[in-house]
Design an enzyme around this catalytic site. Structure first.
Site, PDB file in Angstrom:
ATOM      1  CE  LYS A   1      47.011  70.773 106.051  1.00  0.00           C
ATOM      2  NZ  LYS A   1      47.601  71.963 106.725  1.00  0.00           N
TER       3      LYS A   1
ATOM      4  CB  ILE B   1      58.163  56.088 102.356  1.00  0.00           C
ATOM      5  CG1 ILE B   1      59.380  56.654 103.097  1.00  0.00           C
ATOM      6  CG2 ILE B   1      58.275  56.322 100.847  1.00  0.00           C
ATOM      7  CD1 ILE B   1      60.680  55.964 102.723  1.00  0.00           C
TER       8      ILE B   1
ATOM      9  CB  THR C   1      38.452  73.471 104.305  1.00  0.00           C
ATOM     10  OG1 THR C   1      39.585  74.298 104.563  1.00  0.00           O
ATOM     11  CG2 THR C   1      38.242  72.517 105.462  1.00  0.00           C
TER      12      THR C   1
END
Length: 245
Positions: A73, A77, A131
């Site tokens: 994930k 920048i 989730t």
């Protein structure tokens, strides 16, 4: 809905199942992996295991024949994110992800970083709304939309940036397929066979429900990794999905 294979020409499996490896010990993880067949699933390596064991763990899984989803994930920048995504591609992973909330410039930079890899580039997907998050969690962050509304807004931005798909809850899958089309891949955690405990996921579905909803790749963890016979559990899940298809 039918099983979808990786866009790579060397796809190992057509199963939509991705098993989440969540182990504190490398030997236990590999002992589990040695019990299952790469034709029955792909494997997901997340932050904890990658931090503990590094790229060599991914290589160990690949040497056993598995496609690997590197679930880190990335959210930084644009230049830093692009370099990280390119490093994942160098490692030969099947899929890698970034946070859509990093914005359009970051996602476009990540996409462009994969261009030199051509057909060998991993699938690049974006995380929309975790989730585990509920409406109250988003409100705490100043987001007044519901999880479904916020996820759709981020998914639209992801598609506009040219990524392959998004991570989303199974509940969003039906609408996302309608809005974004069949080619836009949907990757869904929180998938648990009937009778499994919900754990720390809040928005869950069974594999059969997820397939019917339009999910392309479904992430399943403890129901497989803690099974007394994980190989048979995977075969049972895949058989049920073929019946559903």
């Amino acid at each position: 809905m039918t099983f979808t294979a990786s866009s790579s020409s060397c796809a190992i499996t057509e199963s939509p199942v991705v098993v989440a490896l969540d182990y504190h010990e490398r030997d236990k993880a590999l002992a589990f992996v040695d019990k299952i067949d790469p034709r029955d699933c792909r494997l997901k390596v997340g932050k904890e295991m990658f931090t503990l064991f590094g790229p060599q763990l991914v290589r160990d899984l690949q040497q056993r024949g598995f496609d690997v989803f590197l679930d880190l994930k990335f959210h930084d920048i644009p230049n830093t994110t692009a370099r990280a995504v390119a490093a994942a591609a160098d490692l030969g992973v099947w899929m890698v992800n970034v946070h859509a909330s990093g914005g359009a410039r970051m996602m476009a930079a990540a996409r462009d970083a994969l261009a030199p890899f051509g057909k060998d580039a991993p699938l690049l997907i974006a995380v929309t709304v975790l989730t585990s998050m509920e409406t109250s969690d988003l409100h705490d962050l100043g987001v007044t939309l519901s999880p479904a509304e916020h996820a759709e807004r981020l998914a639209r931005l992801t598609q506009q940036c040219g990524l392959d798909g998004v991570v989303c809850s199974a509940q969003e899958a039906v609408r996302f397929k309608q809005v974004f089309g069949a080619a836009f891949k949907l990757v869904t955690p929180g998938i648990r066979p009937a009778g499994s405990e919900a754990g720390d996921q809040r928005r869950i579905m069974t594999p059969e429900q997820a397939l019917s909803a339009g999910v392309d790749y479904m992430v399943i963890g403890r129901p497989v990794t803690q099974s007394v016979d994980p190989a048979q559990t995977l075969k049972d899940i895949n058989a049920s999905l073929k019946r559903e298809a």
